[in-house]
Design a protein around this motif. Structure first.
Motif, short mmCIF file in Angstrom:
data_model
loop_
_atom_site.label_atom_id
_atom_site.label_comp_id
_atom_site.label_asym_id
_atom_site.label_seq_id
_atom_site.Cartn_x
_atom_site.Cartn_y
_atom_site.Cartn_z
N SER A 114 -6.19 5.00 1.71
CA SER A 114 -6.03 3.55 1.74
C SER A 114 -6.90 2.99 0.63
CB SER A 114 -6.43 2.96 3.10
OG SER A 114 -6.15 1.57 3.11
N VAL A 149 0.71 4.10 -2.92
CA VAL A 149 0.49 5.52 -2.62
C VAL A 149 1.64 6.36 -3.15
CG1 VAL A 149 0.22 7.22 -0.77
CG2 VAL A 149 -1.05 5.06 -0.68
N LYS A 197 0.83 -1.21 0.00
CA LYS A 197 0.00 0.00 0.00
C LYS A 197 0.86 1.26 0.00
CE LYS A 197 -4.22 -2.06 1.61
NZ LYS A 197 -5.42 -1.93 2.36
N GLU A 198 1.95 1.24 0.72
CA GLU A 198 2.85 2.40 0.71
C GLU A 198 3.46 2.60 -0.67
OE1 GLU A 198 4.41 2.53 5.33
OE2 GLU A 198 5.24 1.02 3.98
N TYR A 207 -0.36 7.46 3.08
CA TYR A 207 -1.01 6.19 3.43
C TYR A 207 -1.32 6.19 4.92
CZ TYR A 207 -1.58 1.35 4.75
OH TYR A 207 -2.05 0.19 5.30
#
Length: 166
Positions: free
Chosen positions: A143, A39, A35-36, A59
């Motif tokens: 997110s 982003v 996810k990081e 994030y």
């Protein structure tokens, strides 16, 4: 001869045990989560597409639950035949995002698309889903949750949750 075999067996067991431990711990490799990375990639694209934008998305793992709750509720409502706008409103409320400071943008991504292509499409969804002036002016947390794969279309939806931090 027996002692050499015994020593070799002990040495081999020790090497195997150390091999098991090399994947443990928080050190080494990349400390960034998927996810990081997504982003960071979305920020890179938005920096080029939105005037005045400067890595305004951060994030926030606290939004993971909201994104997942939204995805589950929204898809269940759509499957029951609820219209998209009504399903969106109900899913937003169910996920605790009835507040006007939350936005959800969704897009369909090809299952065979590369990670880079998926990030670019997600960035376009954010750009098209939130007024560019607001994207550039405010700080946002973000997110997302992956939806259920559509095997006929070979796509997977991504539900991106944005929260305006001001």
């Amino acid at each position: 001869m027996k002692s050499i075999r015994k020593f070799t067996a002990i040495l081999l067991a020790a090497v195997m045990a150390l091999t098991l431990l090399t994947a443990c711990g928080s050190g080494g490799g990349s400390s960034r989560t998927e996810k990081e990375r997504y982003v960071a990639g979305i920020n890179d694209y938005l920096n080029h597409m939105v005037s005045g934008y400067n890595n305004n998305l951060k994030y926030d793992s606290a939004l993971d639950t909201k994104a997942q709750d939204y995805q589950i509720t929204y898809e269940a409502l759509i499957q029951k035949g609820t219209k998209k706008s009504k399903a969106n409103d109900l899913a937003m409320n169910a996920a605790g995002m009835g507040d006007k400071l939350y936005f959800v943008v969704a897009c369909e991504l090809g299952r065979s698309a590369s990670e880079s292509q998926k990030i670019q499409l997600a960035a376009l969804a954010v750009k098209n889903g939130v007024d560019n002036e607001y994207l550039a002016e405010y700080q946002w947390t973000i997110s997302y949750a992956w939806g259920t794969v559509d095997s006929q279309k070979q796509t997977v939806p991504i539900y991106i949750v944005l929260h305006c931090e001001g």
